[in-house]
Design a protein around this motif. Structure first.
Motif, PDB file in Angstrom:
ATOM      1  N   ALA A 178      -0.005  -2.486  -9.246  1.00 27.34           N
ATOM      2  CA  ALA A 178       0.063  -1.036  -9.047  1.00 27.34           C
ATOM      3  C   ALA A 178       1.132  -0.391  -9.914  1.00 27.34           C
ATOM      4  CB  ALA A 178       0.312  -0.727  -7.575  1.00 27.34           C
ATOM      5  N   TYR A 179       2.358  -0.928  -9.830  1.00 31.96           N
ATOM      6  CA  TYR A 179       3.489  -0.283 -10.489  1.00 31.96           C
ATOM      7  C   TYR A 179       3.812  -0.857 -11.861  1.00 31.96           C
ATOM      8  CZ  TYR A 179       4.133   1.688  -5.872  1.00 31.96           C
ATOM      9  OH  TYR A 179       3.926   2.351  -4.689  1.00 31.96           O
TER      10      TYR A 179
ATOM     11  N   GLY B  42      -3.018  -5.455  -1.457  1.00 35.58           N
ATOM     12  CA  GLY B  42      -2.181  -6.652  -1.505  1.00 35.58           C
ATOM     13  C   GLY B  42      -1.766  -7.085  -0.109  1.00 35.58           C
TER      14      GLY B  42
ATOM     15  N   ASP C   4      -2.623   3.588  -6.437  1.00 35.48           N
ATOM     16  CA  ASP C   4      -2.110   3.940  -5.102  1.00 35.48           C
ATOM     17  C   ASP C   4      -2.641   2.996  -4.031  1.00 35.48           C
ATOM     18  OD1 ASP C   4      -0.757   6.040  -6.236  1.00 35.48           O
ATOM     19  OD2 ASP C   4      -2.275   7.545  -5.737  1.00 35.48           O
TER      20      ASP C   4
ATOM     21  N   PRO D 295      -1.201  -1.645  -3.564  1.00 32.03           N
ATOM     22  CA  PRO D 295      -0.247  -2.262  -2.629  1.00 32.03           C
ATOM     23  C   PRO D 295      -0.854  -2.532  -1.254  1.00 32.03           C
ATOM     24  CG  PRO D 295       0.807  -0.491  -3.854  1.00 32.03           C
ATOM     25  CD  PRO D 295      -0.660  -0.402  -4.153  1.00 32.03           C
TER      26      PRO D 295
ATOM     27  N   THR E 252       0.867  -9.863  -1.541  1.00 33.97           N
ATOM     28  CA  THR E 252       1.709  -8.665  -1.520  1.00 33.97           C
ATOM     29  C   THR E 252       2.324  -8.416  -2.888  1.00 33.97           C
ATOM     30  OG1 THR E 252       2.237  -9.051   0.806  1.00 33.97           O
ATOM     31  CG2 THR E 252       3.660  -7.545  -0.407  1.00 33.97           C
TER      32      THR E 252
ATOM     33  N   VAL F 283       1.524  -5.063  -5.461  1.00 33.84           N
ATOM     34  CA  VAL F 283       2.602  -4.173  -5.918  1.00 33.84           C
ATOM     35  C   VAL F 283       2.787  -4.281  -7.426  1.00 33.84           C
ATOM     36  CG1 VAL F 283       5.069  -3.694  -5.729  1.00 33.84           C
ATOM     37  CG2 VAL F 283       3.759  -4.260  -3.690  1.00 33.84           C
TER      38      VAL F 283
END
Length: 289
Positions: A217-218, A177, A171, A174, A210, A214
């Motif tokens: 994270a994902y 980033g 969580d 991002p 960035t 992301v």
């Protein structure tokens, strides 16, 4: 193995698609070490701040479950039902003999037949403590079931800490980033007098931050947390099966009915067929004869 394949697919599709669209890896590879140091390092620092040493060790140990999968396989559920069958049968035929098995399980001839179950202290303690309670006339099925449910839920909550810790990191990635990207923009603004081609590369390097936050994270940490939660919850069925069988025993159902209750409550992908279980129990009876 499936986890490794998933990681390979993620990298191939993300970076393969980027290259196929005409993107160049040079700017990413040049910025990656610095961006990863900022994002990954700050994520590790945040993880350490939010967890104590035992929790950190527990999480690092549990990461392997993402690749190994659930601890308990179909053969283990069958063995558990056979173990419980033997213990319940002894408890009804000779309660005094049962005491030797539950008070010194490490030397019990019954437990020693199932080394993998023996190696799990929680499973052994759950069985022995419940049978010991029954021998002390603590035999209200509803009360015992409630106690066992609370114990299993507490253990599950503790086991899920690793998943929650990883999800917290996912969580935050991002945002970290974005922090790295903002620092890259600040660096770029300090070189505003440079030619456009240099500024373009610097801005591109900033955006790598960035992207990396992301992506981690994902694409990696979040799925790791989700997989770990799935594995932990699946393993919890093993302990719930112990509860179901031993509570059925307190209701004074026949031994075969108690074991059938356990078989019916086994997850479908691990559940032995009626015939397979009967064959396994037949072997147990022959060994005991």
């Amino acid at each position: 193995m499936v986890g490794v394949i998933g990681i390979i697919v993620i990298f191939v599709m993300v970076f393969g698609g980027y290259i196929a669209a005409g993107g160049k890896m040079g700017i990413i590879l040049k910025s990656l070490p610095y961006e990863f140091a900022m994002i990954g390092g700050s994520a590790v620092g945040a993880f350490v701040i939010s967890n104590d040493v035992p929790a950190i060790k527990h999480t690092l140990h549990d990461v392997g479950k993402v690749f190994k999968g659930a601890k308990w396989v179909p053969a283990d559920y069958r063995d558990l039902l056979c173990l419980l069958f033997e213990l319940i049968r002894v408890s009804r035929q000779n309660p005094v003999a049962l005491e030797a098995h539950i008070e010194n399980s490490s030397e019990s001839a019954i437990f020693l037949k199932y080394p993998k179950i023996m190696s799990d202290r929680e499973a052994v303690d759950l069985i022995c403590d419940t049978l010991r309670s029954a021998s002390m006339n603590y035999d209200d099925p509803h009360q015992v079931e409630e106690v066992l449910e609370k114990r299993i839920d507490a253990n599950l909550h503790h086991s899920l800490h690793s998943s929650h810790a990883l999800q917290a990191v996912a969580d935050g990635l991002p945002a970290l980033g974005i922090v790295a990207a903002v620092l890259g923009v600040i660096k770029t603004m300090g070189s505003i007098d440079q030619p456009p081609e240099i500024l373009g590369k610097m801005i591109g390097g900033a955006l790598v931050g960035t992207f990396l936050g992301v992506f981690l994270a994902y694409g990696l940490v979040g799925p790791f947390a989700a997989k770990l939660q799935t594995v932990v919850e699946e393993d919890a069925h093993f302990y719930r099966l112990i509860r179901e069988v031993l509570v059925a025993n307190l209701y004074n159902h026949s031994t075969n009915i108690c074991i059938e209750v356990g078989r019916q409550n086994t997850p479908s992908h691990c559940r032995p067929s009626y015939g397979q279980l009967e064959e396994a129990l037949k072997d147990v009876k022959q060994e005991a004869a």
